[in-house]
Design a protein around this motif. Structure first.
Motif, PDB file in Angstrom:
ATOM      1  N   LEU A 594       0.829  -1.205   0.000  1.00 39.26           N
ATOM      2  CA  LEU A 594       0.000   0.000   0.000  1.00 39.26           C
ATOM      3  C   LEU A 594       0.871   1.267   0.000  1.00 39.26           C
ATOM      4  CD1 LEU A 594      -2.782  -1.022   2.556  1.00 39.26           C
ATOM      5  CD2 LEU A 594      -3.125  -0.489   0.134  1.00 39.26           C
ATOM      6  N   ALA A 595       1.932   1.275   0.799  1.00 38.38           N
ATOM      7  CA  ALA A 595       2.825   2.444   0.827  1.00 38.38           C
ATOM      8  C   ALA A 595       3.440   2.662  -0.544  1.00 38.38           C
ATOM      9  CB  ALA A 595       3.904   2.252   1.888  1.00 38.38           C
ATOM     10  N   LEU A 596       3.867   1.568  -1.167  1.00 38.32           N
ATOM     11  CA  LEU A 596       4.475   1.672  -2.489  1.00 38.32           C
ATOM     12  C   LEU A 596       3.466   2.199  -3.508  1.00 38.32           C
ATOM     13  CD1 LEU A 596       6.953   1.133  -4.223  1.00 38.32           C
ATOM     14  CD2 LEU A 596       6.190  -1.229  -4.484  1.00 38.32           C
ATOM     15  N   ARG A 597       2.253   1.672  -3.464  1.00 39.34           N
ATOM     16  CA  ARG A 597       1.237   2.143  -4.410  1.00 39.34           C
ATOM     17  C   ARG A 597       0.893   3.617  -4.146  1.00 39.34           C
ATOM     18  NH1 ARG A 597      -4.265  -0.984  -6.281  1.00 39.34           N
ATOM     19  NH2 ARG A 597      -5.120   0.688  -7.561  1.00 39.34           N
ATOM     20  N   GLY A 598       0.815   3.999  -2.864  1.00 43.50           N
ATOM     21  CA  GLY A 598       0.509   5.390  -2.541  1.00 43.50           C
ATOM     22  C   GLY A 598       1.576   6.339  -3.075  1.00 43.50           C
ATOM     23  N   CYS A 617      -3.400   2.737   4.268  1.00 41.20           N
ATOM     24  CA  CYS A 617      -2.099   2.230   4.724  1.00 41.20           C
ATOM     25  C   CYS A 617      -1.789   2.708   6.141  1.00 41.20           C
ATOM     26  CB  CYS A 617      -1.016   2.691   3.755  1.00 41.20           C
ATOM     27  SG  CYS A 617       0.623   2.040   4.126  1.00 41.20           S
ATOM     28  N   ILE A 618      -2.083   3.980   6.433  1.00 39.69           N
ATOM     29  CA  ILE A 618      -1.808   4.513   7.761  1.00 39.69           C
ATOM     30  C   ILE A 618      -2.599   3.745   8.813  1.00 39.69           C
ATOM     31  CG2 ILE A 618      -2.180   6.517   9.249  1.00 39.69           C
ATOM     32  CD1 ILE A 618      -1.515   8.293   6.878  1.00 39.69           C
ATOM     33  N   PRO A 633      11.774  -1.427   7.695  1.00 45.69           N
ATOM     34  CA  PRO A 633      11.588   0.019   7.916  1.00 45.69           C
ATOM     35  C   PRO A 633      11.389   0.792   6.620  1.00 45.69           C
ATOM     36  CG  PRO A 633      13.896  -0.598   8.238  1.00 45.69           C
ATOM     37  CD  PRO A 633      13.124  -1.867   8.106  1.00 45.69           C
ATOM     38  N   GLU A 634      11.768   0.177   5.481  1.00 50.24           N
ATOM     39  CA  GLU A 634      11.567   0.877   4.209  1.00 50.24           C
ATOM     40  C   GLU A 634      10.087   1.082   3.902  1.00 50.24           C
ATOM     41  OE1 GLU A 634      11.928  -3.528   3.320  1.00 50.24           O
ATOM     42  OE2 GLU A 634      12.976  -2.056   4.566  1.00 50.24           O
ATOM     43  N   HIS A 635       9.214   0.223   4.466  1.00 48.66           N
ATOM     44  CA  HIS A 635       7.780   0.436   4.269  1.00 48.66           C
ATOM     45  C   HIS A 635       7.351   1.774   4.868  1.00 48.66           C
ATOM     46  CE1 HIS A 635       7.977  -3.535   2.895  1.00 48.66           C
ATOM     47  NE2 HIS A 635       7.330  -4.191   3.838  1.00 48.66           N
ATOM     48  N   LEU A 636       7.844   2.063   6.066  1.00 49.14           N
ATOM     49  CA  LEU A 636       7.505   3.331   6.709  1.00 49.14           C
ATOM     50  C   LEU A 636       8.157   4.510   5.997  1.00 49.14           C
ATOM     51  CD1 LEU A 636       7.799   2.196  10.433  1.00 49.14           C
ATOM     52  CD2 LEU A 636       5.705   2.815   9.210  1.00 49.14           C
TER      53      LEU A 636
END
Length: 1005
Positions: A594-598, A617-618, A633-636
């Motif tokens: 989701l973070a990547l898509r956002g 995502c949040i 941590p790269e997701h954040l």
């Protein structure tokens, strides 16, 4: 370095000329009939003996009789020991004799030797005979007076309280820390009474150290030696002799090395990472220290050895444990060593001690018995471990007895390496290598757990290699790590491969990272991998259920690397991956997807879709515990960047901060640059400028040894942007970066690889340069080259408003009004498409830039204030401060002084809160100028001019030429002359002189 290189045969250069001149002045006074007592005091190795030697040579050249002596610790039991030897010196034989033909010196020596007690009568007689022995001049030199016997100290005290009325120069040298209280009190009273002249030898300055060693003051070797020696000249020369490269001239002899006195002690300089345990320290440095220890007994020797093993400050209990002594015996030895200034209490108030100089541990370490030393390190690790010492401290002891270590030591070494990876990566490399060696030899337990541990250590070692700049070693270790994971379950192997690929990217080996993932995806699916640009829409049908967790991990990592490397997946490509993660129930991977898509949606300008994705995502990320995200941590980091693009700065700061803490805690240093870059950007936007600059500097430090060009450019841009407003140090940096980036874009072959991060760096660099008045042509060229032309089609839409605003400002500075109008219109259209408030702020600011170059500064001021409010709504206080300042300047030019004063006041206060010191000073200066103009009427005269015209007119009235004004404002002289022509026309004057008369009240209004 110029001049004649120093040779080992010549005397060291004079580095204490002031002290030398004072001694020569004493010799001059002696020749004129005036004697005195001089005290020379200083730490061991400060050059007391050398200074006394210079005095002796100068006195001999003048024909003065000189008697020199040195007290010794072993001679304290002999009454008047040093004076008895001095007074029977052959140099005093030629002095006046008594009726029996005996010289006074010999007579006095006999008197002192036969005296049963020391009383006033004896000391008076000694004083009288010394006066007679002085004759036409006598120099007595006593070194190491701190070791003198009680009778000699009583004589010195008497001579100071009742000075000899003769041509006698008595010079004494001592170490204050080792001097008995009686001697210190005697000398202090003499200084107070004026009968003693005190010369204190402080540590050398850096310039003095340069003269002593023959190295240049800016030589990095000198600075390192100076830091290690703490300015002690004897230590400095001894260390330089050890590490001096062959192409440098030899050094002079170490100060004091001609004698065996303890003033010649020094320390060891070789770094433990470069020297073995058996490196021999220079004898001239270590010999005097060993001589001091030799007479102190076995307990003192063992306690001093324990202090050497421990190195850092220690308490008596720890010393006793490491020395293997009872506590009472250790305490007695500590007291003795402290009295002899081999140990010193720490200055922090704790009941702890340290060696008298930090290098003594390295100097003495090779002299320790190897067997005793090994066991002492084992005892040190044990007692320090029980007291909760940091892993890095324990690691320094564990590496001294590796053959007897086990799994506990392996875990400690791994923890120490993780904590040291950023600050001391070479230490981390050494400890991880040792941990792997111990693991290979240890009689371990569960083989599967050992294999997992070996893989973790191997990957950590690869990461440490990268941090240390050993990129080839890092890549080789990455492939070793992959080979170690061959027999692991598919999911575990996928995790290892993903981390290896991320690490390969982190050290700049992008192709290797992609190749790792391609191979692993192929193996997991059992056939050719999906498209390298992103997951295939049909991937969920290709993947076997048992392989799905591994494939999800690998595909997500590949998509993330694609984004970082300039080949991001499309939002459509992310759909199947999101479906897979959701069906699999892997919430951590789903947050990453989701973070990547956002981020992809936000970069693409689809703000509405990005907002929906990021909000989802949040909600999911906030429910996950830290343990679930610690490995990713790269997701954040990606979520934080998406937040920031959408104007959600508080959410962005929260996610960047959480990710940074997790990356530090889990040893994921490869993820830190992305996190720190985002955190610095947020700090810059929300008005925490000093933190923004520090964070950008930390990011640069982390990637200094890798090939991460885009991240390096981003860190430099962030640091420059903060510096422009903090202190102006970013101004030249921003201009230089903008120029260098423009040249690289135009000339690089092949063209530089594009990535979103590189584009961000280029636009932010250009914006920083434009904000501070750098060359507008360079700024324009950088933006247009980066964007691929006037439409900026190659840039992410979210960068368009800022880029068009910078282009507008550049065109206005060039006096190209039509171009400024076109760029401002493009900024407005770009902001309207995005629908974000802060992006609208850039568009409004662009329109204000256009108006500030016209005859309508009031409208420009209103627009600047409106733009400032839009940025304030988004929490972006730095830009709000800058725009309020610009608004105030425009309203002041329009004659609206009250409104301008209000805005300057607000900008001054905001600048203080943001740390924008330079911007605050500029706003305060405008406030003062506004008051001056109001009081003189100047503001009304120039009220009809634009801010730029007003600025140029004020400079011209102040007497500056067109060339000087052009230099100050970063414009061409021709542009200044064109502005002056318009100013003359508006004000109805025909020359610069007429303008000056008008402003000063002597011309027509």
């Amino acid at each position: 370095m110029t001049g004649t290189p120093p040779t080992s045969s010549r005397r060291p250069p004079t580095v204490r000329p002031k002290e030398r001149r004072r001694l020569l002045a004493a010799l001059d006074a002696l020749a004129e009939g005036h004697g005195r007592v001089i005290e020379i005091r200083g730490e061991p190795g400060m050059g007391k003996t050398r200074l006394l030697g210079e005095l002796t040579r100068q006195a001999s050249r003048r024909g003065l009789p000189v008697a020199t002596g040195r007290c010794a610790n072993a001679g304290r039991m002999t009454g008047f020991g040093v004076f008895s030897k001095l007074l029977t010196s052959a140099r005093l034989a030629a002095s006046a004799r008594d009726d029996e033909g005996r010289p006074p010196g010999a007579l006095l020596a006999a008197l002192l030797a036969d005296a049963p007690t020391v009383d006033g009568a004896l000391l008076d007689a000694a004083r009288l005979l010394l006066g007679r022995a002085a004759g036409d001049g006598l120099v007595l030199v006593v070194d190491d007076l701190h070791w003198a016997d009680e009778s000699s100290l009583a004589l010195v005290d008497h001579l100071i309280r009742w000075p000899v009325d003769a041509r006698l120069l008595l010079v004494v040298a001592h170490r204050p820390r080792q001097s008995p209280p009686r001697l210190l009190d005697t000398l202090a009273n003499g200084v107070t009474l004026g009968t003693v002249e005190r010369i204190t030898l402080p540590p050398l300055t850096l310039d003095q150290a340069a003269r002593l060693t023959g190295l240049a003051a800016d030589d990095s070797l000198l600075r390192e030696l100076y830091r290690a020696s703490e300015g002690n000249p004897h230590y400095l020369v001894g260390l330089a002799r050890q590490v001096r490269p062959a192409d440098r001239p030899p050094l002079p002899p170490a100060a004091g090395s001609t004698g065996a006195g303890a003033d010649a002690d020094a320390d060891h300089a070789t770094d433990t990472d470069q020297a073995s345990d058996h490196d021999d320290p220079p004898r001239e440095l270590v010999g005097p220290v060993l001589a001091e220890l030799a007479g102190l007994g076995d307990d003192c020797r063992r306690v001093s050895w324990a202090a050497v093993v421990l190195g850092e400050p220690f308490d008596v209990d720890t010393l006793a444990a490491v020395a293997a002594l009872e506590i009472d015996a250790a305490a007695t030895a500590v007291a003795t060593l402290t009295a002899h200034d081999l140990l010193r209490p720490t200055s922090d108030g704790a009941a702890a001690y340290r060696l008298r100089h930090p290098l003594l541990a390295r100097l003495l370490y090779p002299t320790l018995d190897p067997g005793w030393r090994r066991e002492a390190h084992r005892r040190a690790a044990s007692v320090l471990g029980l007291s909760g010492a940091p892993p890095a401290v324990l690691a320094t002891h564990i590496e001294r007895y590796p053959q007897d270590s086990g799994l506990d030591e392996v875990h400690l070494l791994a923890l120490a390496a993780k904590e040291s990876a950023a600050s001391s990566p070479r230490d981390a490399v050494r400890w991880l290598r040792l941990a792997l060696r111990i693991l290979a030899l240890a009689d371990a337990g569960d083989p599967d757990q050992v294999d997992v541990l070996r893989g973790e250590l191997s990957l950590s070692l690869a990461r440490a290699f990268g941090a240390a700049g050993m990129l080839s070693d890092s890549l080789a270790q990455i492939h070793r790590t992959l080979r170690l994971a061959v027999a692991r379950p598919p999911t575990d192997r996928a995790n290892v491969a993903s981390r290896c690929a991320m690490l390969a990217y982190a050290i700049g080996r992008h192709a290797d990272g992609r190749a790792i993932l391609t191979t692993e995806i192929d193996a997991a699916i059992g056939g050719p991998p999906p498209s390298t640009a992103g997951p295939m829409p049909s991937v969920d049908r290709l993947v076997r259920p048992q392989a799905r967790p591994a494939v999800i991990t690998l595909l997500l990592t590949r998509a993330m690397l694609g984004l970082l490397d300039g080949t991001p997946p499309s939002p459509e490509d992310m759909g199947p991956l999101l479906r897979l993660t959701h069906e699999q129930g892997d919430r951590t991977a789903e947050v990453g997807a989701l973070a990547l898509r956002g981020v992809v949606e936000a970069f693409g300008g689809d703000v509405e879709a990005a907002a929906v994705t990021v909000t989802r995502c949040i909600a999911m990320a906030d429910r996950l515990p830290d343990a679930a995200l610690a490995g990713h941590p790269e997701h954040l980091a990606l979520l934080g960047w998406a937040d920031s693009i959408l104007g959600r700065q508080l959410d962005a700061e929260r996610h960047f901060s959480r990710g940074t803490a997790l990356a530090r805690g889990s040893g994921r240093g490869d993820a830190l640059p992305l996190l720190l870059g985002g955190l610095s950007a947020v700090y810059q936007r929300v008005g925490r400028l000093p933190e923004a600059r520090r964070t950008a500097a930390e990011m640069q430090h982390l990637i200094r040894n890798t090939s991460r060009g885009h991240h390096t450019s981003l860190a430099e841009a962030l640091e420059a942007l903060a510096g422009v407003w903090i202190d102006g140090h970013g101004s030249r940096r921003a201009a230089a970066l903008a120029e260098a980036a423009a040249v690289e874009r135009a000339t690089a072959q092949p063209p530089p690889r594009r990535s979103w991060w590189g584009d961000v760096a280029a636009i932010w660099t250009a914006y920083a340069a434009a904000t501070d008045g750098a060359d507008p042509r360079r700024t324009t060229a950088l933006i247009l080259d980066t964007g691929g032309g006037p439409a900026l089609d190659l840039l992410s839409p979210v960068l368009h408003p800022m880029a068009f605003e910078a282009l507008t400002a550049a065109a206005e500075r060039l006096g190209d009004g039509p171009a400024a109008q076109r760029w401002a219109t493009r900024a407005e259209l770009a902001a309207d498409r995005l629908g974000l408030g802060y992006q609208r702020g850039h568009a409004v600011a662009a329109r204000a830039h256009v108006l500030r170059g016209t005859a309508d500064p009031a409208s420009a001021g209103r627009l600047y204030e409106q733009a400032a409010d839009l940025f304030a709504d988004a929490g972006m206080l730095s830009l709000r401060t800058y725009l309020l300042f610009q608004a105030g300047r425009c309203l002041a030019a329009a004659g609206r002084h009250e409104d301008a004063g209000r805005l300057f006041t607000a900008a001054t206060e905001l600048a203080r809160r943001c740390g924008a010191n330079r911007l605050g000073r500029q706003a305060l200066a405008e406030l003062r100028r506004l008051d001056e103009h109001t009081s003189t009427g100047t503001g009304n005269v120039l009220g009809g001019l634009t801010p730029r015209e007003r600025e140029i007119a004020t400079a011209a009235v102040g007497g500056k030429t067109s060339r000087q004004i052009a230099y100050d404002l970063h414009l061409s002289p021709r542009t200044i002359d064109a502005h002056l022509t318009r100013i003359y026309r508006k004000l109805g004057v025909s020359s610069r002189m007429a303008l000056m008369m008008l402003v000063n009240g002597a011309g027509p209004r």
